[in-house]
Design a protein around this motif. Structure first.
Motif, short mmCIF file in Angstrom:
data_model
loop_
_atom_site.label_atom_id
_atom_site.label_comp_id
_atom_site.label_asym_id
_atom_site.label_seq_id
_atom_site.Cartn_x
_atom_site.Cartn_y
_atom_site.Cartn_z
N ASP A 1 0.84 -1.19 0.00
CA ASP A 1 0.00 0.00 0.00
C ASP A 1 0.88 1.25 0.00
O ASP A 1 1.66 1.48 0.92
CB ASP A 1 -0.87 -0.03 1.26
N ARG B 1 0.10 4.09 0.58
CA ARG B 1 -0.30 5.05 1.61
C ARG B 1 0.35 4.74 2.95
O ARG B 1 0.18 5.47 3.93
CB ARG B 1 -1.82 5.07 1.74
N HIS C 1 -0.86 9.93 -6.38
CA HIS C 1 -1.71 9.75 -5.21
C HIS C 1 -0.99 9.44 -3.91
O HIS C 1 -1.65 9.21 -2.89
CB HIS C 1 -2.74 8.64 -5.49
N VAL C 2 0.33 9.40 -3.91
CA VAL C 2 1.03 9.10 -2.66
C VAL C 2 0.82 10.27 -1.69
O VAL C 2 1.08 11.43 -2.03
CB VAL C 2 2.54 8.87 -2.91
N PRO C 3 0.31 9.97 -0.48
CA PRO C 3 -0.04 11.05 0.45
C PRO C 3 1.18 11.86 0.88
O PRO C 3 2.31 11.36 0.91
CB PRO C 3 -0.63 10.30 1.66
#
Lengths: 378, 378
Positions: free
Chosen positions: A48, A50, A71-73
């Motif tokens: 994941d 995230r 989309h990597v936080p």
């Protein structure tokens, strides 16, 4: 000197970096979301993106981390930077790509031409924008949208009531982005590569044809573009790459208005669908260029190898059987067509591959790309 | 329909099939001789290609078996065919590539133009050939030679005394091949792809420049080649491919004589160094073409994408450090140069990579390819 590039995300953009990496001799390693993804061949980890521990463990064995998606936080990106990992593009430019409201504000600061827009936090504010802009506008969720998702054209504020409800339930609060409906004649895309040390390389501006909010075709270079338009797009691409400190590939999606102005629509900080034509139509493909840029190597020539290139997406794929079953008729009829597939199961609307054709005559090239692509779609 | 191609051998030719395979969506699997070879990324098995059990186990999960080299023994090939495995090229054409005496005999049967030659089993026979051909000739061991190994220019029979001694010790006996020294003006190579179903695709004939028996450069197409010469080379390539039943890529290495005749020098039934220029200078690279051919898919266009392409081999590599340490200066000076490395440690004379440049002017293209390559060699 090993050159090891870690790519977070196992989708088709990561997959298409494998070919130039193998040819150059660069070691690409992919952190895939799950087994069997498009870039599975180069996947060295599954997990994941995230989760900071997963990403940190993956990053330990590479010289630079880059991305298949944006989309990597931010907290995970910050953990990477804190751990001394080289991250390209960095957290700041990625933050701009992750939030359309942040993007609009930064474009405004940079003086980049863009549609009229506002941040609205309730129906009253949205209705006021609608009233001031002819009664129709585009509303976008600032985060998480792509390929037409999270985008609605509305003529009354209550049409995005559900989105306001979701925002109200979110403890962090938030706003929607509303933009004027631009009277555009067509859409363009300008790609630029930028190294951490600052050098940029500029691709020719292209025309992108969208269907249902998804890129269907790209014509390269943009047919009939004046020298002034081409230069304006190039200058804008460079200004945004430099202004935001983008490293790697940047795509600036543009509206061309009926009076030949260009307005920034969206940004992507990675190889982009609008640049797939470069695989078979430019000296340096966007995928090789991205690898060179994030490794801070000198950038390659962005020159086209043919007067015209056309890319047609394979959207959805055949209703029965796989894409590869259509190779024989497509290749028999179109020996010039370059077929690229992503190892994804066909599903309506899904990007499962694309076809490139390059040549001297735009009509011939476009016809052949479309005809070859048609073999893959029922 | 899965399209799974098994490649026996993990060298650079297998490696260079990976990029087009990934783009097409073809699943390539490599049986490598050992770990860490050039094609390691696609290696699914490691083992001895001379062991039938190893090869049969590897072949179980693929649709077709092809090769990085021509050294798989005939008994192993026969075991594959007996087990119902699709093998391209097949044992018969491979047998021709494996033995230079068999090759000469088959060329004679096909009426292909070639140097005068003889099979000699002792020094007396060899001396007789020398006496009849001006006192000098080329002697070759029929099997196991490549890149100049197993080849000697001699003016007296005793200069290959050691080879005759080895033959005498071999229970199977055997002969050496002796060929006249051809008064050639240059060397050419003609590549042809052929599908099992018979269709052929013909590449333009190229000039190959050898140094010390090893290919150093390729100029594509062969500069100054007349239409008659180009047609003769193409016809000869097709006749050999069809006559021998070659499937996949065939390279016919040719001498061009001072009176503009062509003579067959060697054959290779696989992608070949003389075709590396196609990666960046032709619509369909020889590596994609080989995959298409062995899968019996329609062949791609062999058209050049630029008037001229030049390939320069990286022979040996730098004395200190790896190839990748030279990327920065080479790429900075030559943004058009396409660098390909094979993941092999530098060693004198070893092929560790190549550089391609394509463009409009032969002198510029050749200069740039040589200049970029020079950065990788001390």
């Amino acid at each position: 000197m090993a050159l090891r590039v870690g790519i977070i995300g196992g989708g088709q953009l990561a997959r298409m970096m494998i070919a130039p990496a193998v040819e150059l001799g660069v070691d690409v390693r992919v952190l895939a979301e799950e087994p069997g993804m498009s870039a599975a061949l180069a996947a060295t980890a599954t997990g994941d993106y995230r989760d900071a521990d997963t990403v940190l463990a993956f990053a330990r064995d590479v010289d630079v981390v880059t991305f298949d998606h944006e989309h990597v936080p931010q907290d995970v990106l910050a953990a990477l930077v804190d751990a001394g990992v080289s991250v390209h593009p960095g957290p700041e430019p990625l933050g701009v790509a992750q939030d359309k409201l942040v993007m609009r504000r930064r474009m405004q600061e940079l003086g980049a031409p863009q549609p009229e827009w506002a941040a609205v936090s309730d129906e009253t504010q949205l209705q006021a924008f609608l009233d001031a802009h002819g009664g129709r506008a585009v509303v976008k969720t600032p985060r998480g949208g792509y390929d037409g998702k999270g985008v609605r054209v509305v003529s009354a504020a209550h049409e995005v009531q559900d989105w306001f409800t979701t925002l109200a339930e979110d403890a962090r609060g938030g706003e929607l982005l509303v933009e004027e409906l631009v009277d555009f004649s067509r859409e363009l895309a300008q790609q630029v590569a930028r190294r951490p040390s600052g050098h940029v390389a500029v691709y020719p501006v292209v025309e992108t044809v969208q269907r249902g909010g998804v890129c269907a075709e790209v014509l390269a270079p943009a047919p009939g573009a004046s020298a002034r338009l081409r230069q304006a797009a190039a200058d804008l691409g460079v200004a945004i790459a430099e202004g935001l400190g983008v490293t790697g590939m940047l795509a600036v999606e543009l509206f061309e208005t009926t009076d030949e102005r260009i307005l920034v629509n969206e940004l992507a900080m990675r190889p982009h669908n609008s640049g797939h034509w470069t695989q078979d139509g430019a000296v340096t493909s966007q995928f090789e260029q991205h690898l060179r840029a994030v490794l801070d190597l000198p950038l390659g020539s962005t020159e086209a190898t043919a007067p015209w290139s056309v890319m047609v997406n394979l959207l959805g794929g055949p209703q029965e059987g796989g894409l590869l079953e259509r190779f024989a008729p497509a290749m028999a009829e179109h020996p010039r067509a370059k077929v690229h597939t992503y190892g994804k199961a066909p599903r309506p609307g899904r990007k499962v591959g694309h076809v490139n054709v390059a040549g001297d005559d735009l009509d011939d090239v476009a016809y052949e790309a479309r005809a070859a692509a048609a073999y893959f779609l029922d």
